[in-house]
Design a protein around this motif. Structure first.
Motif, PDB file in Angstrom:
ATOM      1  N   ASN A 171       0.848  -1.183   0.000  1.00 21.93           N
ATOM      2  CA  ASN A 171       0.000   0.000   0.000  1.00 21.93           C
ATOM      3  C   ASN A 171       0.895   1.248   0.000  1.00 21.93           C
ATOM      4  O   ASN A 171       1.687   1.427   0.934  1.00 21.93           O
ATOM      5  N   PRO A 172       0.805   2.106  -1.008  1.00 24.65           N
ATOM      6  CA  PRO A 172       1.704   3.261  -1.080  1.00 24.65           C
ATOM      7  C   PRO A 172       1.451   4.307  -0.001  1.00 24.65           C
ATOM      8  O   PRO A 172       2.309   5.178   0.229  1.00 24.65           O
ATOM      9  N   GLU A 173       0.302   4.254   0.680  1.00 27.12           N
ATOM     10  CA  GLU A 173       0.012   5.214   1.742  1.00 27.12           C
ATOM     11  C   GLU A 173       0.450   4.695   3.104  1.00 27.12           C
ATOM     12  O   GLU A 173       1.175   5.368   3.831  1.00 27.12           O
ATOM     13  N   THR A 174       0.032   3.475   3.444  1.00 24.14           N
ATOM     14  CA  THR A 174       0.423   2.914   4.744  1.00 24.14           C
ATOM     15  C   THR A 174       1.784   2.242   4.677  1.00 24.14           C
ATOM     16  O   THR A 174       2.401   1.993   5.714  1.00 24.14           O
ATOM     17  N   ARG A 175       2.240   1.910   3.473  1.00 25.21           N
ATOM     18  CA  ARG A 175       3.509   1.202   3.197  1.00 25.21           C
ATOM     19  C   ARG A 175       3.478  -0.241   3.683  1.00 25.21           C
ATOM     20  O   ARG A 175       4.498  -0.934   3.653  1.00 25.21           O
ATOM     21  N   LYS A 176       2.308  -0.748   4.105  1.00 20.78           N
ATOM     22  CA  LYS A 176       2.195  -2.132   4.556  1.00 20.78           C
ATOM     23  C   LYS A 176       2.209  -3.083   3.350  1.00 20.78           C
ATOM     24  O   LYS A 176       1.675  -2.770   2.276  1.00 20.78           O
ATOM     25  N   ILE A 177       2.805  -4.258   3.545  1.00 20.61           N
ATOM     26  CA  ILE A 177       2.905  -5.266   2.485  1.00 20.61           C
ATOM     27  C   ILE A 177       1.557  -5.955   2.332  1.00 20.61           C
ATOM     28  O   ILE A 177       0.937  -6.368   3.324  1.00 20.61           O
ATOM     29  N   LEU A 178       1.097  -6.104   1.103  1.00 20.66           N
ATOM     30  CA  LEU A 178      -0.203  -6.695   0.821  1.00 20.66           C
ATOM     31  C   LEU A 178      -0.111  -8.114   0.274  1.00 20.66           C
ATOM     32  O   LEU A 178      -1.061  -8.887   0.397  1.00 20.66           O
ATOM     33  N   GLY A 179       1.009  -8.439  -0.337  1.00 21.40           N
ATOM     34  CA  GLY A 179       1.170  -9.772  -0.913  1.00 21.40           C
ATOM     35  C   GLY A 179       2.504  -9.884  -1.608  1.00 21.40           C
ATOM     36  O   GLY A 179       3.146  -8.878  -1.914  1.00 21.40           O
TER      37      GLY A 179
END
Length: 450
Positions: A379-387
């Protein structure tokens, strides 16, 4: 003293029974399964068929006598639970050998019925030697057929996990193997660019692959495809999907979710708090989105068994959602994944960016190294990995395992550069590919070249 009844004696069922006994020495535990074997390593069956695993019996982890002797658990094979009476808290059980039926009371009921292979309504299928692979008995039937008839060719319908594994193992036996897959990409769970590498590996090993096709008619050893093409195959392996065995739960009025599984809460309880469900037939939640998710794999089933056993014995540990972390061997390649793929991200309308890294599994100057492709969505906003997905001949499992751990820990993609991972030339590089994904994400965010 609690009276616990478990339906299903393979991965989830056998595991939850053993876990409950570990935490509760006094409970009366009874397990029923309609099959003739219990607690076998289903994931190993393709490799027994292909001769990679030579000892068939090595897949059998336990038998009823061992469960009784070591754990004081009663296991009744070839006994099918036909009905659940929730008001009386009992199940109707049928002895499949004798036809006798009886009622078994319970305080808590655990459903681990697994799933059944989907067999398409195919014109002429009865005229063709065909098999599915969902049980130890299925494996034995395929092996017996190959030994007795000495076939030279086979068609595999479906290019998912089991289809891919069967294609490789049948090819290793010297058979001419053709695959038929309805999608444009094999292993449709993968992103297309990763799937294309799997397809290339299949083809380079002599497997003939027909994508965008389904078998529409069978006439003994001749198969007609939806494209009009005809294939010759001595026998057919059907690997076209898995249907969760939810009939028992449905008849008892337990809610079924959007994925087709029995709806469960964070402790694997169904809508009836005295009934738990786990394994292939249970619906859980997606770790990334919080939505419904069902993952018919061994690792989630074992984790769910632990959660149910803990809760039932008074130690509540809520589940944290599923990533669907998985891996498959495709001849010389390994391909692994975790979390959401591109298609899922788009369908769910999630904002995402991707880091694509092509590098080496370990030091390039070391003789034994492999090129790997590592693809990470975030996610480019939260920077969390999605997959993430990874493919190569070495070190693939390590990278996806690290990324799955990072996702559970809530790390941002930039945090990957800070991970202190083990290094020696046979195993990695001073900056592991995982670190490089983090560095590349930082560079891309700053608008510089990685």
């Amino acid at each position: 003293m609690k009276k616990i009844v478990v339906v299903g004696a393979v991965g989830g069922g056998a595991t939850v029974a053993g876990q409950i006994r570990f935490y509760d020495k006094d409970a009366k535990i009874t397990v029923f399964d309609r099959d003739s074997t219990m607690s076998y390593a289903a994931c190993g069956t393709p490799y027994v068929i292909g001769g990679v695993i030579e000892d068939t019996e090595s897949l059998l982890m336990a038998d009823p006598e061992q469960f009784k002797e070591k754990r004081n658990i009663d296991v009744w094979l070839e006994h099918e639970v036909m009905e659940i009476n929730r008001a009386e808290k009992s199940v109707l059980v049928k002895n499949l050998k004798t036809g006798e039926c009886f009622h078994e009371p319970y305080d808590f009921l655990i459903l681990s019925p697994g799933g059944s292979a989907m067999v398409p309504a195919l014109d002429g299928l009865a005229s063709t030697d065909h098999f599915v692979l969902r049980s130890f008995g299925d494996m034995e039937r395929i092996m017996s057929y190959i030994e007795q008839t000495q076939p030279s060719s086979c068609a595999v319908s479906g290019a998912g996990f089991i289809g891919i594994e069967m294609a490789e193992n049948l090819k290793n036996l010297g058979l001419h193997v053709q695959m038929v897959h309805k999608s444009s990409h094999v292993m449709s769970i993968l992103d297309p660019d990763i799937s294309n590498q799997v397809l290339a590996e299949l083809k380079s090993n002599g497997v003939v692959v027909h994508t965008n096709s389904v078998i529409t008619k069978a006439d003994q050893k001749e198969l007609l495809l939806s494209t009009g093409q005809k294939l010759h195959a001595d026998f057919l392996i059907l690997s076209t999907g898995l249907k969760p065995n939810t009939e028992l739960a449905e008849k008892a009025g337990l809610p079924i979710g959007e994925t087709g599984g029995i709806i469960t809460n964070e402790f694997m309880q169904t809508a009836d708090p005295s009934i738990y469900a786990l394994g292939d037939a249970s619906e859980n939640t997606d770790f990334v989105t919080g939505g419904a998710k069902r993952v018919p794999l061994a690792s989630p089933a074992h984790r769910q068994a632990f959660i149910a056993a803990q809760h039932l014995t008074g130690h509540a540990i809520p589940k944290t959602g599923l990533l669907g972390t998985s891996i498959v061997k495709v001849f010389a390649l390994d391909v692994a994944m975790t979390g959401l793929n591109e298609r899922s991200l788009i369908e769910k309308g999630l904002l995402y960016e991707t880091v694509l890294l092509k590098g080496n599994s370990n030091a390039g100057y070391y003789p034994d190294h492999s090129e790997i492709t590592l693809k990470v969505h975030f996610n480019p906003e939260t920077r969390k990995i999605l997959g993430a997905q990874c493919i190569g001949s070495k070190g693939v499992d390590k990278r996806i395992d690290v990324l799955a751990t990072a996702m559970y820990a809530g790390l941002a993609i930039e945090d990957l550069q800070a991970l202190e991972l083990c290094y020696a030339p046979p195993y990695s590089s001073p900056k592991d590919p995982i670190n490089m994904v983090g560095y590349k994400a930082i560079s891309n965010q700053k608008g510089t070249n990685a």
